[in-house]
Write an enzyme that holds these catalytic residues in place. Sequence first.
Site, PDB file in Angstrom:
ATOM      1  N   TYR A   8      22.344 111.476  -2.945  1.00 21.66           N
ATOM      2  CA  TYR A   8      21.572 112.657  -2.860  1.00 21.66           C
ATOM      3  C   TYR A   8      22.242 114.030  -3.210  1.00 21.66           C
ATOM      4  O   TYR A   8      21.476 115.062  -2.330  1.00 21.66           O
ATOM      5  CB  TYR A   8      20.949 112.180  -1.515  1.00 21.66           C
ATOM      6  CG  TYR A   8      19.976 111.395  -0.893  1.00 21.66           C
ATOM      7  CD1 TYR A   8      19.396 110.272  -1.991  1.00 21.66           C
ATOM      8  CD2 TYR A   8      19.813 110.798   0.026  1.00 21.66           C
ATOM      9  CE1 TYR A   8      18.690 109.367  -2.212  1.00 21.66           C
ATOM     10  CE2 TYR A   8      19.247 110.103   0.321  1.00 21.66           C
ATOM     11  CZ  TYR A   8      18.601 109.106  -0.610  1.00 21.66           C
ATOM     12  OH  TYR A   8      18.044 108.093  -0.644  1.00 21.66           O
ATOM     13  N   HIS A  68      21.565 100.573  -3.697  1.00 23.07           N
ATOM     14  CA  HIS A  68      20.012 101.245  -3.923  1.00 23.07           C
ATOM     15  C   HIS A  68      19.390 101.016  -4.849  1.00 23.07           C
ATOM     16  O   HIS A  68      18.422 101.377  -4.531  1.00 23.07           O
ATOM     17  CB  HIS A  68      20.769 103.147  -4.410  1.00 23.07           C
ATOM     18  CG  HIS A  68      20.133 104.373  -4.396  1.00 23.07           C
ATOM     19  ND1 HIS A  68      20.540 105.234  -3.394  1.00 23.07           N
ATOM     20  CD2 HIS A  68      19.110 103.863  -4.115  1.00 23.07           C
ATOM     21  CE1 HIS A  68      19.690 106.270  -3.819  1.00 23.07           C
ATOM     22  NE2 HIS A  68      18.451 105.351  -3.397  1.00 23.07           N
TER      23      HIS A  68
END
Length: 288
Positions: free
Chosen positions: A51, A109
């Site tokens: 991010y 992730h």
Amino acid sequence: MQIPTIKLNNGVTMPQLGLGVYQITDLNQCEQTVLTAINAGYRLIDTAAAYHNETAVGQAIKQTSVAREQLFITSKLWVADANYERAKRAINESLENLQLDYLDLYLMHQAYGDVAGAWRAMSEAYQEGKIRALGVSNFFPDQLKNLELMSNIQPVIDQIEVNPWYQRASDVQAIQRENVAVEAWAPFAEGQHEIFTNETLVQIGQKYHKSVGQVILRWLIQRGIVVLAKSVHQSRIEENSAVFDFELSDDDMQTIATLDKGESQFFDHRDPVTIEQIFGSSLAQLKE
Ligand SMILES: NC(=O)c1ccc[n+]([C@@H]2O[C@H](COP(=O)([O-])OP(=O)(O)OC[C@H]3O[C@@H](n4cnc5c(N)ncnc54)[C@H](OP(=O)(O)O)[C@@H]3O)[C@@H](O)[C@H]2O)c1
């Protein structure tokens, strides 16, 4: 309002609702949003190396008067770092970016790359006290089972897409049956298919004097799911956390179950062409 906690399978407790900071790319805005959420009573903040805003989350943590041990900070290992050596480095980088000594939760992730090697590095960091709980994200139940069978450290959580359009009853059950918590990403399907004005959800909300967003979060919570809601607006951040003072009836739970479209609202993690398009360049870095 105090946000309730759940107990993970390694004994660590985590809040059942948190703020996600995906797509908050403006670092000042990210920092302010995290501070707003903490002031509104949020303790769980969900970021990720991918991010590119861990530093902003770290700045907010540094500024708040809420003690570090009261907060629950999650970050994630990106695909490009999914092998043993790179994961070792990536964990330290996330800690540095966040200016933290430890993470409360660290997730793989995606289920791609050298999953075994990356999990070994994550396990070592866990044993060294750099991470309090280890989990995964976007793992299907069979991939989760594989990880459980090959490692002595069981994941505590699987963060997956769950929302009214993609309800995943069997996946959620299969994961929870393993005593692994389910955490919903994109609970609002990022607003797709006009979710916030859906007539069924609006009508259910009216019965409880709650918004559509609150109905959705409550529906997930009643399925035993940890929820991440993202908003950059104070009023919505506050609204999204006010979901512990009402209960949806069984009938309303079942009505929401009829809204399922049965497919991801983003992309199919099981389609080889999609995997190559989205993760190909990240995975290529593992060959360097
Ligand atoms: N593990 C993964 O692969 C993965 C993937 C995606 C997301 N995530 C995590 O899950 C978190 C949540 O998912 P998401 O951010 O993708 O989407 P989401 O939470 O489903 O939706 C966020 C969108 O809904 C709007 N919104 C929020 N609350 C609202 C409300 N009460 N009324 C009306 N609109 C509202 C937000 O707008 P405003 O911000 O303008 O208010 C934003 O546009 C992420 O931030 C991230 O932490 C993880």
